[in-house]
Scaffold this active site. Structure first.
Site, PDB file in Angstrom:
ATOM      1  N   LYS A 131      -3.153   8.394   2.928  1.00 17.97           N
ATOM      2  CA  LYS A 131      -4.304   8.377   3.225  1.00 17.97           C
ATOM      3  C   LYS A 131      -4.426   9.106   4.583  1.00 17.97           C
ATOM      4  O   LYS A 131      -5.089   9.657   5.649  1.00 17.97           O
ATOM      5  CB  LYS A 131      -4.731   6.497   3.463  1.00 17.97           C
ATOM      6  CG  LYS A 131      -5.758   6.462   2.551  1.00 17.97           C
ATOM      7  CD  LYS A 131      -6.525   7.416   1.613  1.00 17.97           C
ATOM      8  CE  LYS A 131      -7.301   6.360   0.641  1.00 17.97           C
ATOM      9  NZ  LYS A 131      -8.176   7.545   0.058  1.00 17.97           N
ATOM     10  N   TYR A 149       1.168  -1.050  -0.107  1.00 23.08           N
ATOM     11  CA  TYR A 149       0.075   0.036   0.273  1.00 23.08           C
ATOM     12  C   TYR A 149       1.099   1.410   0.052  1.00 23.08           C
ATOM     13  O   TYR A 149       0.177   1.813  -0.746  1.00 23.08           O
ATOM     14  CB  TYR A 149      -0.498  -0.012   1.066  1.00 23.08           C
ATOM     15  CG  TYR A 149      -1.967   0.515   0.905  1.00 23.08           C
ATOM     16  CD1 TYR A 149      -3.212   0.962   0.060  1.00 23.08           C
ATOM     17  CD2 TYR A 149      -2.420   1.804   1.830  1.00 23.08           C
ATOM     18  CE1 TYR A 149      -4.328   1.856  -0.538  1.00 23.08           C
ATOM     19  CE2 TYR A 149      -3.724   2.602   1.665  1.00 23.08           C
ATOM     20  CZ  TYR A 149      -3.995   2.361   0.668  1.00 23.08           C
ATOM     21  OH  TYR A 149      -6.004   3.358   0.363  1.00 23.08           O
TER      22      TYR A 149
HETATM   23  P1  NAD Z   1     -12.092   3.411  -7.766  1.00 23.93           P
HETATM   24  O1  NAD Z   1     -11.974   3.399  -9.354  1.00 23.93           O
HETATM   25  O2  NAD Z   1     -14.252   3.115  -8.103  1.00 23.93           O
HETATM   26  O3  NAD Z   1     -12.894   4.772  -7.362  1.00 23.93           O
HETATM   27  C1  NAD Z   1     -11.472   5.798  -6.629  1.00 23.93           C
HETATM   28  C2  NAD Z   1     -12.176   6.960  -7.636  1.00 23.93           C
HETATM   29  O4  NAD Z   1     -11.657   8.047  -8.249  1.00 23.93           O
HETATM   30  C3  NAD Z   1     -12.526   6.936  -9.857  1.00 23.93           C
HETATM   31  O5  NAD Z   1     -14.344   6.823 -10.105  1.00 23.93           O
HETATM   32  C4  NAD Z   1     -11.644   7.756 -10.626  1.00 23.93           C
HETATM   33  O6  NAD Z   1     -12.531   8.142 -11.538  1.00 23.93           O
HETATM   34  C5  NAD Z   1     -11.000   8.817  -9.585  1.00 23.93           C
HETATM   35  N1  NAD Z   1     -10.587   9.292  -9.854  1.00 23.93           N
HETATM   36  C6  NAD Z   1      -9.115   9.288  -9.774  1.00 23.93           C
HETATM   37  N2  NAD Z   1      -8.434  10.370 -10.091  1.00 23.93           N
HETATM   38  C7  NAD Z   1      -8.979  11.616 -10.138  1.00 23.93           C
HETATM   39  C8  NAD Z   1      -8.407  12.992 -11.057  1.00 23.93           C
HETATM   40  N3  NAD Z   1      -8.408  13.145 -11.605  1.00 23.93           N
HETATM   41  N4  NAD Z   1      -9.831  13.290 -11.009  1.00 23.93           N
HETATM   42  C9  NAD Z   1     -11.386  13.283 -10.446  1.00 23.93           C
HETATM   43  N5  NAD Z   1     -11.510  11.610 -10.400  1.00 23.93           N
HETATM   44  C10 NAD Z   1     -10.339  10.957 -10.078  1.00 23.93           C
HETATM   45  O7  NAD Z   1     -12.272   3.139  -6.202  1.00 23.93           O
HETATM   46  P2  NAD Z   1     -13.018   2.647  -5.270  1.00 23.93           P
HETATM   47  O8  NAD Z   1     -12.270   1.129  -4.093  1.00 23.93           O
HETATM   48  O9  NAD Z   1     -14.209   3.317  -5.572  1.00 23.93           O
HETATM   49  O10 NAD Z   1     -12.457   4.361  -4.523  1.00 23.93           O
HETATM   50  C11 NAD Z   1     -12.630   4.981  -3.552  1.00 23.93           C
HETATM   51  C12 NAD Z   1     -12.109   5.792  -2.320  1.00 23.93           C
HETATM   52  O11 NAD Z   1     -12.014   4.413  -1.575  1.00 23.93           O
HETATM   53  C13 NAD Z   1     -10.454   6.226  -2.627  1.00 23.93           C
HETATM   54  O12 NAD Z   1      -9.984   6.998  -1.903  1.00 23.93           O
HETATM   55  C14 NAD Z   1      -9.731   5.008  -2.055  1.00 23.93           C
HETATM   56  O13 NAD Z   1      -9.532   4.731  -2.395  1.00 23.93           O
HETATM   57  C15 NAD Z   1     -10.870   4.522  -1.134  1.00 23.93           C
HETATM   58  N6  NAD Z   1     -10.475   2.888  -0.274  1.00 23.93           N
HETATM   59  C16 NAD Z   1     -11.166   2.267  -1.137  1.00 23.93           C
HETATM   60  C17 NAD Z   1     -10.987   0.204  -0.853  1.00 23.93           C
HETATM   61  C18 NAD Z   1     -11.219  -0.622  -1.645  1.00 23.93           C
HETATM   62  O14 NAD Z   1     -10.316  -1.669  -0.776  1.00 23.93           O
HETATM   63  N7  NAD Z   1     -11.383  -0.874  -2.676  1.00 23.93           N
HETATM   64  C19 NAD Z   1     -11.172  -0.100   0.130  1.00 23.93           C
HETATM   65  C20 NAD Z   1     -10.842   1.845   1.505  1.00 23.93           C
HETATM   66  C21 NAD Z   1     -10.795   2.725   1.112  1.00 23.93           C
HETATM   67  O1  0WE Z   2      -7.225   3.504  -2.178  1.00 22.52           O
HETATM   68  C1  0WE Z   2      -6.928   1.970  -1.896  1.00 22.52           C
HETATM   69  C2  0WE Z   2      -6.625   1.908  -3.534  1.00 22.52           C
HETATM   70  C3  0WE Z   2      -5.925   2.816  -4.175  1.00 22.52           C
HETATM   71  C4  0WE Z   2      -4.978   3.100  -5.054  1.00 22.52           C
HETATM   72  C5  0WE Z   2      -5.312   1.531  -6.262  1.00 22.52           C
HETATM   73  C6  0WE Z   2      -4.904   1.963  -7.853  1.00 22.52           C
HETATM   74  C7  0WE Z   2      -4.634   0.948  -8.126  1.00 22.52           C
HETATM   75  C8  0WE Z   2      -4.877   0.799 -10.494  1.00 22.52           C
HETATM   76  C9  0WE Z   2      -4.410   4.029  -5.827  1.00 22.52           C
HETATM   77  N1  0WE Z   2      -4.217   4.107  -6.941  1.00 22.52           N
HETATM   78  C10 0WE Z   2      -4.303   2.983  -7.749  1.00 22.52           C
HETATM   79  N2  0WE Z   2      -4.122   2.905  -9.309  1.00 22.52           N
HETATM   80  C11 0WE Z   2      -3.253   2.571 -10.222  1.00 22.52           C
HETATM   81  O2  0WE Z   2      -2.185   2.223 -11.153  1.00 22.52           O
HETATM   82  N3  0WE Z   2      -7.674   0.767  -1.538  1.00 22.52           N
HETATM   83  C12 0WE Z   2      -7.485   0.222  -0.581  1.00 22.52           C
HETATM   84  C13 0WE Z   2      -7.751  -0.369  -2.269  1.00 22.52           C
HETATM   85  C14 0WE Z   2      -6.004  -0.753  -2.288  1.00 22.52           C
HETATM   86  O3  0WE Z   2      -4.713  -0.566  -2.829  1.00 22.52           O
HETATM   87  C15 0WE Z   2      -4.313  -1.581  -2.038  1.00 22.52           C
HETATM   88  C16 0WE Z   2      -4.459  -2.270  -1.572  1.00 22.52           C
HETATM   89  C17 0WE Z   2      -5.914  -1.853  -1.593  1.00 22.52           C
HETATM   90  C18 0WE Z   2      -7.263  -2.238  -0.110  1.00 22.52           C
HETATM   91  C19 0WE Z   2      -3.438  -1.501  -2.736  1.00 22.52           C
HETATM   92  C20 0WE Z   2      -1.695  -2.379  -2.585  1.00 22.52           C
HETATM   93  C21 0WE Z   2      -2.093  -3.459  -1.437  1.00 22.52           C
HETATM   94  C22 0WE Z   2      -3.329  -3.481  -0.583  1.00 22.52           C
END
Ligand code: NAD
Ligand code: 0WE
Length: 277
Positions: free
Chosen positions: A178, A171
């Protein structure tokens, strides 16, 4: 509100009136698996009027039908790395609504090369800046613009992950971002508190979204998360969306500057039972 389409889009989310009369902007829907989309459906099921921003034209085709299915009254592009694009999106909200009650920030990004292996070796200056800009500064920039439209108080949330508080393999720089996002939540909450605007973070467990796809060790992250969690469950979209509803509705009164873990209790575990039995 009770036609078949509405039933479908709100399936799994309790219906009610908690958000009736409230208008809010959802930033971060990329597709139907996005956390922001789960939150949007829950808010819609409780009567909210919604607006959506999407990253760019490449995503418009995918996001438009989702926005239509919840009768969105605003649908506008917003690249959060660009001040002019942010100004334009909020100018649209100002023009169409003239005011705002809530904001959902669900955006994060880092280059893939920064999300694997050694943090020390793989964190470039360029990607450190990019990650902080898109994943942290964007919330500060959105909060500034949204709060200017919140004339009767309001509520904002952002999405975080446990990698801010503990070391999670791969991560890396996102964990650092974060941590800054969670701290920013508290400072924004301080500034906006006197205006009656609450600002909180949801720290969600791993969920199967676009942002999880192709992550090094992503599948193991989800299965081990479930095994070690207190509930022995995956983190559910319903749980995350329910917490968002609580924080964004008047049920969340008096709650600000807070971070809520929604992760089946994973954050509370110091040593998994599997390791001592
Ligand atoms: P997701 O890919 O559906 O959402 C990420 C969003 O970020 C996308 O809609 C993308 O268009 C947007 N984004 C990235 N760069 C951008 C830019 N320059 N301008 C505007 N928008 C931009 O994935 P998600 O998992 O729904 O992620 C949403 C949030 O939740 C993120 O902050 C992620 O870190 C957080 N999160 C995800 C998880 C997980 O396991 N999926 C867990 C905890 C927190
Ligand atoms: O916040 C996140 C996702 C963050 C994320 C994921 C990507 C994948 C594709 C940010 N940037 C990118 N860029 C890309 O090109 N999470 C909490 C989900 C997540 O991501 C991980 C995790 C977990 C959980 C990455 C490494 C290890 C664990």
């Amino acid at each position: 509100m009770s036609d078949a389409a509405t039933d479908d889009v709100t399936e799994g989310f309790p219906r009610g009136k908690l958000m009736r009369g409230k208008r809010g902007l959802i930033m971060g829907v990329a597709n139907k698996n996005s956390i922001a989309w789960g939150i949007a459906r829950q808010l819609f099921a409780q009567g909210a009027e919604l607006g959506f921003t999407y990253q760019g034209e490449a995503l418009a085709k995918r996001v438009r039908p989702l926005a239509d299915s919840v009768n969105a009254s605003i649908f506008t592009p917003c690249d959060v790395s660009d001040d002019a694009s942010m100004d334009a999106a909020f100018a649209e909200v100002q023009e169409k609504w003239g005011e705002l009650d809530f904001l959902v920030h669900s955006i994060g990004f880092s280059e893939r090369g920064g999300l694997q292996g050694s943090f020390v070796e793989n964190t470039t200056r360029e990607n450190f800046k990019l990650t902080m800009d898109i994943s942290v500064y964007s919330f500060v920039a959105a909060a500034k613009r949204a709060s200017a439209l919140m004339h009767n108080g309001g509520s904002m949330i952002t999405m975080s992950y446990l990698g801010s508080e503990r070391v999670i393999p791969n991560y890396n720089v996102m964990g650092v971002a974060k941590a800054a996002l969670e701290s920013s939540t508290r400072y924004i909450a301080k500034d906006l508190g006197p205006k009656g605007i609450r600002v909180n973070t949801i720290s969600a467990g791993p969920m199967r979204t676009l942002a999880m796809a192709g992550i090094t060790g992503g599948r193991g992250m989800i299965s081990t998360g479930k095994e070690w969690s207190l509930l022995k469950e995956d983190t559910s979209m319903e749980g995350v969306a329910g917490t968002a509803l609580w924080l964004l509705s008047d049920l969340g009164r008096s709650v600000t500057g807070e971070m809520m873990h929604v992760d089946a209790g994973f954050h509370a575990v110091g040593m998994p039972e599997e390791e001592v039995s």
